[in-house]
Write an enzyme that holds these catalytic residues in place. Sequence first.
Site, short mmCIF file in Angstrom:
data_model
loop_
_atom_site.label_atom_id
_atom_site.label_comp_id
_atom_site.label_asym_id
_atom_site.label_seq_id
_atom_site.Cartn_x
_atom_site.Cartn_y
_atom_site.Cartn_z
N ILE A 251 8.10 6.68 16.68
CA ILE A 251 7.78 7.39 15.44
C ILE A 251 6.53 8.26 15.59
CG2 ILE A 251 7.35 7.13 12.95
CD1 ILE A 251 10.11 6.11 13.79
N ARG B 271 -4.63 10.82 4.47
CA ARG B 271 -3.52 11.72 4.75
C ARG B 271 -2.44 11.65 3.67
NH1 ARG B 271 0.65 14.06 8.14
NH2 ARG B 271 2.45 13.20 7.10
N CYS C 261 -5.31 8.67 9.26
CA CYS C 261 -5.25 8.03 10.58
C CYS C 261 -4.87 9.03 11.66
CB CYS C 261 -4.18 6.95 10.57
SG CYS C 261 -4.80 5.33 10.24
N ARG D 138 -8.52 -0.18 4.46
CA ARG D 138 -7.58 0.78 3.85
C ARG D 138 -6.25 0.12 3.51
NH1 ARG D 138 -6.19 5.33 7.48
NH2 ARG D 138 -4.73 5.50 5.76
N ASP E 37 4.51 0.53 11.91
CA ASP E 37 3.26 -0.05 11.42
C ASP E 37 3.07 -1.50 11.89
OD1 ASP E 37 2.80 2.32 10.15
OD2 ASP E 37 3.09 1.58 8.11
N ARG F 124 0.53 14.95 12.88
CA ARG F 124 1.33 14.50 11.73
C ARG F 124 1.61 15.71 10.86
NH1 ARG F 124 -0.79 8.66 9.66
NH2 ARG F 124 1.25 8.67 8.69
N PRO F 125 2.56 16.53 11.30
CA PRO F 125 2.83 17.77 10.55
C PRO F 125 3.47 17.49 9.20
CG PRO F 125 4.41 17.48 12.35
CD PRO F 125 3.44 16.35 12.44
N ILE F 126 3.47 18.51 8.34
CA ILE F 126 4.10 18.38 7.02
C ILE F 126 5.17 19.46 6.84
CG2 ILE F 126 2.22 17.15 5.84
CD1 ILE F 126 1.27 19.90 4.80
N ASP F 127 5.68 19.95 7.97
CA ASP F 127 6.67 21.03 7.91
C ASP F 127 7.91 20.63 7.10
OD1 ASP F 127 6.87 19.27 10.19
OD2 ASP F 127 8.60 20.44 10.83
N LEU F 128 8.33 19.38 7.19
CA LEU F 128 9.54 18.96 6.46
C LEU F 128 9.29 18.96 4.96
CD1 LEU F 128 10.63 15.98 8.76
CD2 LEU F 128 11.51 18.31 8.76
N LYS G 149 0.84 -1.21 0.00
CA LYS G 149 0.00 0.00 0.00
C LYS G 149 0.86 1.25 0.00
CE LYS G 149 -1.68 1.88 3.90
NZ LYS G 149 -1.59 3.36 4.00
N ASN G 150 1.87 1.28 0.83
CA ASN G 150 2.65 2.51 0.97
C ASN G 150 3.53 2.81 -0.24
OD1 ASN G 150 1.41 2.94 3.37
ND2 ASN G 150 3.19 2.48 4.66
C1 UD1 Z 1 4.63 6.73 6.15
C2 UD1 Z 1 3.69 5.56 6.00
C3 UD1 Z 1 3.17 5.12 7.36
C4 UD1 Z 1 4.34 4.83 8.28
C5 UD1 Z 1 5.29 6.01 8.33
C6 UD1 Z 1 6.55 5.72 9.14
C7 UD1 Z 1 2.73 5.93 3.83
C8 UD1 Z 1 1.51 6.22 3.03
N1 UD1 Z 1 2.59 5.95 5.15
O1 UD1 Z 1 3.88 7.79 6.72
O2 UD1 Z 1 2.38 3.95 7.18
O3 UD1 Z 1 3.83 4.58 9.58
O4 UD1 Z 1 5.71 6.36 7.00
O5 UD1 Z 1 7.21 4.63 8.63
O6 UD1 Z 1 3.77 5.63 3.29
N2 UD1 Z 1 7.00 14.34 10.58
C9 UD1 Z 1 7.18 15.68 10.90
N3 UD1 Z 1 7.14 16.59 9.88
C10 UD1 Z 1 6.95 16.23 8.58
C11 UD1 Z 1 6.79 14.86 8.26
C12 UD1 Z 1 6.82 13.93 9.29
O7 UD1 Z 1 7.34 16.04 12.06
O8 UD1 Z 1 6.93 17.11 7.71
C13 UD1 Z 1 7.01 13.35 11.67
C14 UD1 Z 1 5.64 12.66 11.77
O9 UD1 Z 1 4.77 13.44 12.56
C15 UD1 Z 1 6.00 11.36 12.42
C16 UD1 Z 1 7.36 11.06 11.82
O10 UD1 Z 1 7.88 12.29 11.33
O11 UD1 Z 1 6.10 11.51 13.79
C17 UD1 Z 1 7.34 10.02 10.70
O12 UD1 Z 1 6.56 10.51 9.64
P1 UD1 Z 1 6.78 10.08 8.12
O13 UD1 Z 1 7.99 9.24 8.00
O14 UD1 Z 1 6.67 11.32 7.31
O15 UD1 Z 1 5.51 9.18 7.88
P2 UD1 Z 1 4.46 9.26 6.71
O16 UD1 Z 1 5.15 9.52 5.42
O17 UD1 Z 1 3.35 10.15 7.13
#
Ligand code: UD1
Length: 420
Positions: free
Chosen positions: A331, A95, A119, A401, A309, A124-128, A25-26
């Site tokens: 995580i 998401r 979920c 999902r 996961d 789950r910020p997207i700042d990065l 899926k991912n």
């Molecule tokens: C992806 C996977 C999810 C998995 C996760 C970690 C998909 C669709 N989903 O989620 O199943 O659990 O990887 O292996 O592939 N973070 C920030 N800022 C950001 C981005 C992330 O602080 O801009 C933090 C998140 O809040 C979290 C951590 O980094 O605590 C890991 O997030 P990330 O690796 O980005 O996970 P996803 O891509 O959302």
Amino acid sequence: MFSVSKLIIDGRKRLSGRIEIQGAKNSALPILASALLTCDTSVINNCPDLSDVEITLNILRYLGCTAQLDGNTVTINSKCADKYDIPDELMRAMRSSIIFLGALVARFGMARLSFPGGCELGPRPIDLHLKALRMMGIEISEQHGSLECSAPNGIHGAKISLSFPSVGATENIMLAAATAQGTTIISNAAREPEICDLADCLNSFGANISGAGEGTIIIDGVEALNGAMHTIIPDRIAAATYMAAAAATGGRVLIDRIVPTHLSGIIPIFEESGCTVKQRGNSILIDAPNRLRAVKLIRTMPYPGFPTDAQPPIMAMLSSAKGTGIFVENIFENRYKHTSGLERMGARIYLEGKVAVVEGVSELYGARVASPDLRGGAALVVAGLGACGVTEINDIHYIDRGYESIELELSKLGASIKRL
Ligand code: UD1
């Protein structure tokens, strides 16, 4: 879109036989989004038939692409794509739809979307994602929960060092960089197998990406991408879930069509719990004892560490192991929602921040529970399979999902499980 169906499991049936693992899926979600970068036809094989995939295809269709799922093959033609916004209801449904940000700006030089849903695993910020895309010349304004992006002078390569190896941020940068001007270097990039899969797919479209799977990814931007055919890797989290199901029932199951090295952070946990795990080519045979032993310490980590996961289903499997074990969730902040369902089934779990202490009970018993999220729902399935009596799991739209026909797959292994 949400179903009202539930799963009914009559537990304690020893699983045995062979299961073929679905596509990841991912991987599927960013790979389907990557089809936007071409104006040709892309054919994606081994695509799992999941509700999240359906949402992704609906986003592509909304954008003007044709997208068809036939069995496990998706055919996408993005020649006529003509929209660069994603409506709020589609963004909120999943998401991971944030992955369209990189793909849309790469294709149109513009994107408009709202902040994503999905979920509830804590903030789950997207700042990065945003910081990296800004470094590549993309202007992003955030207003009233929506993002407006444009690249008036085009997207250019950049040296980006991630403070955390975020999977989604790494993917968004790769998508934006594939056709950018110049070279992008991502250090502290995520190393998950799904990152390599996206790189392989983009390279088959004509991109020039090296280093995926290592800490530093180099993307030399190319003029344009063409359509191609790609086959998605097997889903290592689905594999871990079915291994946990086998182990929770004292079963013996051949987990087939996987990449065993993708499970290198997980297999030692099964061995420590008393299972025998034999690797044979693209499969592994798991043979579990009547009662598992507790695993002293499981810490979730970025790949190649133990995946977050897999934490919920493996916690469910160890809830009735002999002895006490500790989980540390590094995580996500809010990834213990499944523990209340497990406790209703008799588990003894003590939570303190990111730590969960699991004191194995002699047996779990069936109860009426509800999936709190995707992997939390899978955990309740694993618990129900090992429990004494009948378990009713509600809110299974979460499970759908990420797992293709979970009840059919488990029935084939001898489980008593049905969808009502
Ligand atoms: C992806 C996977 C999810 C998995 C996760 C970690 C998909 C669709 N989903 O989620 O199943 O659990 O990887 O292996 O592939 N973070 C920030 N800022 C950001 C981005 C992330 O602080 O801009 C933090 C998140 O809040 C979290 C951590 O980094 O605590 C890991 O997030 P990330 O690796 O980005 O996970 P996803 O891509 O959302």
